[in-house]
Structure formats: structure tokens, C-alpha cells
Design a protein around this motif. Structure first.
Motif, mmCIF file in Angstrom:
data_model
loop_
_atom_site.group_PDB
_atom_site.id
_atom_site.type_symbol
_atom_site.label_atom_id
_atom_site.label_comp_id
_atom_site.label_asym_id
_atom_site.label_seq_id
_atom_site.Cartn_x
_atom_site.Cartn_y
_atom_site.Cartn_z
ATOM 1 N N VAL A 18 0.649 -1.214 0.093
ATOM 2 C CA VAL A 18 -0.304 -0.196 0.211
ATOM 3 C C VAL A 18 0.941 1.143 -0.294
ATOM 4 N N THR A 19 0.249 2.416 -0.611
ATOM 5 C CA THR A 19 1.247 3.207 -0.772
ATOM 6 C C THR A 19 0.125 4.459 -0.372
ATOM 7 N N VAL A 20 1.132 4.969 1.365
ATOM 8 C CA VAL A 20 -0.023 6.181 1.447
ATOM 9 C C VAL A 20 1.099 7.282 1.372
ATOM 10 N N ARG A 21 0.229 8.244 0.865
ATOM 11 C CA ARG A 21 0.256 9.972 0.837
ATOM 12 C C ARG A 21 0.664 10.294 1.404
ATOM 13 N N ALA A 22 1.380 10.666 1.970
ATOM 14 C CA ALA A 22 1.235 11.689 3.401
ATOM 15 C C ALA A 22 1.079 13.700 3.117
ATOM 16 N N LEU A 23 2.055 13.607 2.244
ATOM 17 C CA LEU A 23 2.073 14.655 1.265
ATOM 18 C C LEU A 23 1.298 15.632 0.128
ATOM 19 N N LYS A 24 0.480 16.161 -0.165
ATOM 20 C CA LYS A 24 0.133 16.302 -1.639
ATOM 21 C C LYS A 24 0.736 17.692 -2.349
ATOM 22 N N GLY A 25 1.183 17.801 -3.215
ATOM 23 C CA GLY A 25 1.072 18.423 -3.352
ATOM 24 C C GLY A 25 1.073 20.247 -2.916
ATOM 25 N N VAL A 26 1.942 20.217 -1.924
ATOM 26 C CA VAL A 26 1.930 21.467 -1.013
ATOM 27 C C VAL A 26 3.030 22.167 -1.599
ATOM 28 N N SER A 27 3.133 23.563 -1.490
ATOM 29 C CA SER A 27 3.402 24.583 -2.361
ATOM 30 C C SER A 27 3.511 25.327 -1.580
ATOM 31 N N PHE A 28 4.429 26.346 -1.071
ATOM 32 C CA PHE A 28 4.938 27.617 -0.106
ATOM 33 C C PHE A 28 6.219 27.999 0.140
ATOM 34 N N VAL A 39 0.212 23.883 11.490
ATOM 35 C CA VAL A 39 -0.816 23.007 12.253
ATOM 36 C C VAL A 39 -1.942 22.534 11.553
ATOM 37 N N GLY A 40 -2.417 21.191 12.247
ATOM 38 C CA GLY A 40 -3.437 20.355 11.373
ATOM 39 C C GLY A 40 -3.649 19.310 12.623
ATOM 40 N N PRO A 41 -4.406 18.764 12.467
ATOM 41 C CA PRO A 41 -5.086 17.839 12.841
ATOM 42 C C PRO A 41 -3.839 15.941 12.958
ATOM 43 N N LYS A 46 2.045 17.229 9.526
ATOM 44 C CA LYS A 46 3.183 17.819 9.602
ATOM 45 C C LYS A 46 4.711 17.834 10.185
ATOM 46 N N THR A 47 4.525 16.394 10.529
ATOM 47 C CA THR A 47 6.028 16.111 10.969
ATOM 48 C C THR A 47 7.084 15.836 9.460
ATOM 49 N N THR A 48 6.303 14.992 8.677
ATOM 50 C CA THR A 48 6.906 14.761 7.591
ATOM 51 C C THR A 48 6.762 16.227 6.970
ATOM 52 N N LEU A 49 6.638 17.339 6.676
ATOM 53 C CA LEU A 49 6.700 18.487 6.013
ATOM 54 C C LEU A 49 7.804 18.895 6.816
ATOM 55 N N LEU A 50 8.209 18.682 8.310
ATOM 56 C CA LEU A 50 9.265 19.078 8.989
ATOM 57 C C LEU A 50 10.660 17.832 8.538
ATOM 58 N N PHE A 91 14.005 20.042 19.237
ATOM 59 C CA PHE A 91 12.857 18.970 18.950
ATOM 60 C C PHE A 91 12.416 18.964 20.329
ATOM 61 N N GLN A 92 10.837 17.752 20.723
ATOM 62 C CA GLN A 92 9.917 18.013 21.444
ATOM 63 C C GLN A 92 10.799 17.812 22.605
ATOM 64 N N ASP A 93 11.600 16.678 21.838
ATOM 65 C CA ASP A 93 12.101 15.062 23.138
ATOM 66 C C ASP A 93 12.906 15.457 23.564
ATOM 67 N N PHE A 94 13.733 16.925 22.924
ATOM 68 C CA PHE A 94 15.140 17.787 22.960
ATOM 69 C C PHE A 94 15.676 16.605 22.084
ATOM 70 N N ASN A 95 15.895 15.483 22.997
ATOM 71 C CA ASN A 95 16.686 13.825 22.054
ATOM 72 C C ASN A 95 18.621 14.896 22.029
ATOM 73 N N LEU A 96 18.363 14.931 23.427
ATOM 74 C CA LEU A 96 19.882 14.863 24.118
ATOM 75 C C LEU A 96 20.155 14.010 24.794
ATOM 76 N N ILE A 97 21.659 13.993 24.525
ATOM 77 C CA ILE A 97 22.543 12.167 24.394
ATOM 78 C C ILE A 97 22.627 12.601 26.588
ATOM 79 N N PRO A 98 22.212 11.965 27.291
ATOM 80 C CA PRO A 98 22.290 12.183 29.101
ATOM 81 C C PRO A 98 23.067 11.599 29.726
ATOM 82 N N VAL A 99 24.004 11.109 28.568
ATOM 83 C CA VAL A 99 25.225 11.059 29.990
ATOM 84 C C VAL A 99 26.427 12.605 29.293
#
Length: 159
Positions: A18-28, A39-41, A46-50, A91-99
Motif C-alpha cells: 500500500v502506498t500512503v500519501r503523506a503530502l500531496k502538492g504542497v506549495s509555500f 498546524v493541523g490534526p 506536519k512531521t513529514t513536512l518538517l 525537538f519536542q523530546d530534546f533528543n539529548l544524549i543523557p551522558v
């Protein structure tokens, strides 16, 4: 010239047959010094675009230029170099290396991606820490908070 220019961006993912289309023809276009929110549900792309803007993924079709560079045409190594030279992430979760300390977490991509000499890395990291008012925290370890605190929501505490 626009800082970011997207024309007819499409992004497809394969889920088995199955092909899942995450973005279709986005221009800006995003101009330098602009403040932009996507912003969007949940599931709206949103994450795909970022990920595309951050050169972490490539569009299936369309054109994506950042600072005049067609980033969809960059190979993996050049994408990493472009990210290291031109992009910053919070990042929302920071992605920092704790050590690693705060200083070392900032220094890490300068060493691994840009391979800058030690003196230049140190100067850049100290300048960045000063710019965001965190010089005093450079030897601290990243906080380890559960739940909302680890997702960057406001929280009391020494950090």
C-alpha cells in the motif's frame, strides 16, 4: 529570495503493498525572519513536512529549496553537511544524549558532521550558550523528567 521555497511537494511512503500519501502538492514560501507554524490534526503531514525541511527525508515529487539549494537532490552525506551548516532543530523530546553535558550535546554535531577543530568548536558552543542565556549550565547534564516535563512543556525547577 525566499529562505524556503516548496513547489508541489508530494511525499509517499510504502506500507507493504500500500502506498500512503503523506503530502500531496504542497506549495509555500517562507521569507527570512518569518515566524511560521504548521498546524493541523494528527496525521495531516506536519512531521513529514518538517522532516523534509530538515533534510531528514526527501520528497517523492516536487521541488524543495532551502537557501537556494534544491535539498531533495542532496545525497545522504550532503544532506547531513547541509543540516550542520544551515539548520538548527529544537525537538519536542530534546533528543539529548543523557551522558553528555549541555556543552557536549551542542558540540557533538560540530564534531561529527562538520569536524571542526577543537578551538573553533569551543568558541561556537560558548557563543551559542551565551546567546540563549545558558552559559552557567554548560557543565550540567540534561534534565531527566518524566512525561510533560520531558516534552518541553513549562515546568518549575533549576533548568
Amino acid at each position: 529570495m525566499s529562505l524556503i521555497e516548496a513547489k508541489h511537494i508530494t511525499k509517499d511512503y510504502q506500507a507493504g503493498e500500500v502506498t500512503v500519501r503523506a503530502l500531496k502538492g504542497v506549495s509555500f514560501e517562507i521569507e527570512p525572519t518569518s515566524f511560521v507554524s504548521f498546524v493541523g490534526p494528527s496525521g495531516s503531514g506536519k512531521t513529514t513536512l518538517l522532516n523534509l525541511i530538515g533534510c531528514l527525508d526527501k520528497p517523492t515529487a516536487g521541488s524543495l529549496k532551502i537557501a537556494g539549494v534544491e535539498v531533495g537532490a542532496l545525497d545522504r552525506r550532503r544532506s547531513a553537511l547541509f543540516r550542520g551548516e544551515h539548520l538548527g532543530f529544537i525537538f519536542q523530546d530534546f533528543n539529548l544524549i543523557p551522558v553528555l553535558t549541555v556543552f557536549e550535546n551542542i558540540e557533538y554535531p560540530l564534531l561529527m558532521v562538520q569536524n571542526l577543530p577543537a578551538g573553533e568548536r569551543k568558541a561556537r558552543v560558548l557563543n551559542l550558550l551565551e546567546a540563549v542565556g545558558m552559559s552557567a549550565r554548560r557543565t550540567s547534564s540534561p534534565p531527566r523528567y518524566p512525561g510533560a516535563r520531558s516534552r518541553g512543556r513549562p515546568s518549575p525547577g533549576p533548568w
